[in-house]
Design a protein around this motif. Structure first.
Motif, PDB file in Angstrom:
ATOM      1  N   ASP A 271       2.828  11.556  -1.094  1.00 44.63           N
ATOM      2  CA  ASP A 271       2.746  12.391  -2.304  1.00 44.63           C
ATOM      3  C   ASP A 271       3.880  12.062  -3.262  1.00 44.63           C
ATOM      4  N   ILE A 272       5.093  11.898  -2.715  1.00 45.32           N
ATOM      5  CA  ILE A 272       6.251  11.610  -3.576  1.00 45.32           C
ATOM      6  C   ILE A 272       6.053  10.270  -4.289  1.00 45.32           C
ATOM      7  N   LEU A 273       5.566   9.280  -3.540  1.00 50.59           N
ATOM      8  CA  LEU A 273       5.369   7.949  -4.131  1.00 50.59           C
ATOM      9  C   LEU A 273       4.269   7.966  -5.194  1.00 50.59           C
ATOM     10  N   ARG A 274       3.160   8.671  -4.897  1.00 49.56           N
ATOM     11  CA  ARG A 274       2.065   8.726  -5.883  1.00 49.56           C
ATOM     12  C   ARG A 274       2.532   9.404  -7.174  1.00 49.56           C
ATOM     13  N   GLU A 275       3.361  10.426  -7.018  1.00 50.39           N
ATOM     14  CA  GLU A 275       3.910  11.123  -8.190  1.00 50.39           C
ATOM     15  C   GLU A 275       4.810  10.155  -8.986  1.00 50.39           C
ATOM     16  N   ALA A 276       5.612   9.383  -8.254  1.00 53.85           N
ATOM     17  CA  ALA A 276       6.516   8.425  -8.906  1.00 53.85           C
ATOM     18  C   ALA A 276       5.723   7.344  -9.650  1.00 53.85           C
TER      19      ALA A 276
ATOM     20  N   LYS B  38       2.692   7.737 -10.887  1.00 53.97           N
ATOM     21  CA  LYS B  38       2.066   8.395 -12.043  1.00 53.97           C
ATOM     22  C   LYS B  38       3.067   8.526 -13.191  1.00 53.97           C
ATOM     23  N   ASN B  39       4.313   8.869 -12.841  1.00 53.35           N
ATOM     24  CA  ASN B  39       5.330   9.074 -13.870  1.00 53.35           C
ATOM     25  C   ASN B  39       6.060   7.792 -14.259  1.00 53.35           C
ATOM     26  N   GLU B  40       5.650   6.695 -13.659  1.00 54.48           N
ATOM     27  CA  GLU B  40       6.239   5.378 -13.945  1.00 54.48           C
ATOM     28  C   GLU B  40       7.755   5.376 -13.841  1.00 54.48           C
ATOM     29  N   THR B  41       8.288   6.021 -12.814  1.00 55.44           N
ATOM     30  CA  THR B  41       9.733   5.999 -12.565  1.00 55.44           C
ATOM     31  C   THR B  41      10.092   4.627 -11.985  1.00 55.44           C
ATOM     32  N   PRO B  42      11.410   4.295 -11.904  1.00 59.39           N
ATOM     33  CA  PRO B  42      11.794   2.999 -11.316  1.00 59.39           C
ATOM     34  C   PRO B  42      11.214   2.825  -9.899  1.00 59.39           C
ATOM     35  N   LEU B  43      11.270   3.901  -9.098  1.00 60.38           N
ATOM     36  CA  LEU B  43      10.702   3.846  -7.750  1.00 60.38           C
ATOM     37  C   LEU B  43       9.195   3.579  -7.811  1.00 60.38           C
ATOM     38  N   GLY B  44       8.522   4.296  -8.687  1.00 61.12           N
ATOM     39  CA  GLY B  44       7.067   4.157  -8.823  1.00 61.12           C
ATOM     40  C   GLY B  44       6.667   2.745  -9.202  1.00 61.12           C
ATOM     41  N   LYS B  45       7.437   2.149 -10.106  1.00 59.69           N
ATOM     42  CA  LYS B  45       7.115   0.787 -10.549  1.00 59.69           C
ATOM     43  C   LYS B  45       7.239  -0.202  -9.400  1.00 59.69           C
ATOM     44  N   LYS B  46       8.258   0.009  -8.565  1.00 59.53           N
ATOM     45  CA  LYS B  46       8.442  -0.906  -7.419  1.00 59.53           C
ATOM     46  C   LYS B  46       7.359  -0.677  -6.365  1.00 59.53           C
ATOM     47  N   ALA B  47       6.941   0.574  -6.183  1.00 57.20           N
ATOM     48  CA  ALA B  47       6.032   0.913  -5.083  1.00 57.20           C
ATOM     49  C   ALA B  47       4.567   0.580  -5.372  1.00 57.20           C
ATOM     50  N   LYS B  48       4.197   0.589  -6.642  1.00 56.77           N
ATOM     51  CA  LYS B  48       2.777   0.545  -7.006  1.00 56.77           C
ATOM     52  C   LYS B  48       2.002  -0.637  -6.416  1.00 56.77           C
ATOM     53  N   GLU B  49       2.570  -1.838  -6.556  1.00 59.81           N
ATOM     54  CA  GLU B  49       1.824  -3.025  -6.109  1.00 59.81           C
ATOM     55  C   GLU B  49       1.508  -2.968  -4.612  1.00 59.81           C
ATOM     56  N   TYR B  50       2.442  -2.449  -3.826  1.00 57.99           N
ATOM     57  CA  TYR B  50       2.190  -2.355  -2.377  1.00 57.99           C
ATOM     58  C   TYR B  50       1.093  -1.333  -2.106  1.00 57.99           C
TER      59      TYR B  50
ATOM     60  N   PRO C 237      -5.211  16.396  -9.195  1.00 57.13           N
ATOM     61  CA  PRO C 237      -4.131  15.623  -9.818  1.00 57.13           C
ATOM     62  C   PRO C 237      -3.008  16.529 -10.326  1.00 57.13           C
ATOM     63  N   SER C 238      -3.278  17.833 -10.379  1.00 56.04           N
ATOM     64  CA  SER C 238      -2.267  18.735 -10.910  1.00 56.04           C
ATOM     65  C   SER C 238      -1.394  19.333  -9.798  1.00 56.04           C
ATOM     66  N   CYS C 239      -2.005  19.944  -8.761  1.00 59.65           N
ATOM     67  CA  CYS C 239      -1.179  20.612  -7.734  1.00 59.65           C
ATOM     68  C   CYS C 239      -1.128  19.866  -6.413  1.00 59.65           C
ATOM     69  N   GLY C 240      -1.931  18.818  -6.262  1.00 59.73           N
ATOM     70  CA  GLY C 240      -1.884  18.038  -5.023  1.00 59.73           C
ATOM     71  C   GLY C 240      -2.734  18.601  -3.895  1.00 59.73           C
ATOM     72  N   ALA C 241      -3.493  19.665  -4.134  1.00 56.23           N
ATOM     73  CA  ALA C 241      -4.354  20.220  -3.083  1.00 56.23           C
ATOM     74  C   ALA C 241      -5.356  19.160  -2.630  1.00 56.23           C
ATOM     75  N   VAL C 242      -5.660  19.185  -1.320  1.00 51.21           N
ATOM     76  CA  VAL C 242      -6.562  18.174  -0.757  1.00 51.21           C
ATOM     77  C   VAL C 242      -7.861  18.836  -0.310  1.00 51.21           C
ATOM     78  N   TYR C 243      -8.981  18.266  -0.716  1.00 50.68           N
ATOM     79  CA  TYR C 243     -10.299  18.779  -0.340  1.00 50.68           C
ATOM     80  C   TYR C 243     -11.106  17.672   0.317  1.00 50.68           C
ATOM     81  N   HIS C 244     -12.248  18.085   0.874  1.00 52.92           N
ATOM     82  CA  HIS C 244     -13.218  17.102   1.340  1.00 52.92           C
ATOM     83  C   HIS C 244     -14.580  17.568   0.868  1.00 52.92           C
TER      84      HIS C 244
END
Ligand code: ADP
Length: 211
Positions: A33-38, A40-52, A128-135
């Motif tokens: 969740d933390i990485l997906r948020e990063a 989405k917000n295009e933080t330095p961490l997010g930019k590094k993590a996305k390709e993986y 995409p707003s609160c992170g709740a998970v459904y099926h």
């Protein structure tokens, strides 16, 4: 109390962690969740993590370990969901807890077959707003594909597409499954049958955490 939820993607770790964390007053730390948020917000961490992440691969250990150091509350009281995912991460976690005078109480292994995982991930939808998970079938929102809390349209995660799911399962088997033995040796691994219904799994989970 500090817990690790271990198991393949789609095993139900996030679903159960959210509820248990709330009931026991623990902090739910989901690296996913933390990485997906990063991302989405295009933080330095997010930019590094996305390709993986787009390929269904693991984000490098150094990035994850730095991230955990940052979000770990000094006094503990957490459920780690989706972390550690490699032996190196597990060792880093041991070191960090030791430094802080904390320890890991239990590691809960969410046990399910691959077919169940593929079924669950293909029907998974997230808010995409609160992170709740459904099926769509097993845990549907009250209104068609809309979050019960936010009324926002639910989305499918990029990495829940079938070819990516297969790669994630392969990565789990190779890099994460060795942790089962690692924690078994320490005598803190508990196996949970995660193929049952959400409510049944939750009741069983509460039992094993309490004893
Ligand atoms: N016991 C269960 N039975 C049926 N579906 C479940 C169960 N637990 C979770 N799910 C659904 O399966 C999908 C994956 O669950 P999730 O908690 O996101 O797994 P993980 O965090 O382990 O990747 C979600 O769509 C969730 O609603």
């Amino acid at each position: 109390m500090n817990l690790v939820f271990l198991g393949p993607p789609g095993a139900g770790k996030g679903t159960q962690a959210k509820r248990l964390a709330q009931e026991l007053g623990l902090k739910h730390i989901s690296t996913g969740d933390i990485l997906r948020e990063a991302v989405k917000n295009e933080t330095p961490l997010g930019k590094k993590a996305k390709e993986y992440m787009d390929r269904g691969e693991l984000v490098p250990d150094e990035l994850i370990i730095a991230l955990i150091e940052e979000v770990m509350p000094p006094g503990g009281g957490v459920i780690f969901d989706g972390f550690p995912r490699t032996i190196a991460q597990a060792e880093a976690l041991d070191n960090m807890l030791k430094r802080k005078g904390l320890n890991l109480d239990k590691v809960i292994l969410f046990d399910v077959d691959d077919e169940v995982v593929v079924d669950r991930l293909s029907g998974r939808r997230v808010c995409p707003s609160c992170g709740a998970v459904y099926h769509l079938k097993f845990n549907p929102p009250k209104n068609d594909e809309v979050c019960d809390r936010c009324s926002v349209k639910l989305i499918q995660r990029e990495d829940d597409r079938e070819e990516v799911v297969r790669n994630r399962l392969e990565v789990y088997r190779k890099q994460t499954a060795p942790l089962i033995e690692y924690y078994e040796r320490k005598g803190i691994l508990i196996r949970l049958d995660a193929s049952k219904e959400i409510e049944e799994v939750y009741q069983e989970l509460k039992k094993v955490v309490a004893t």
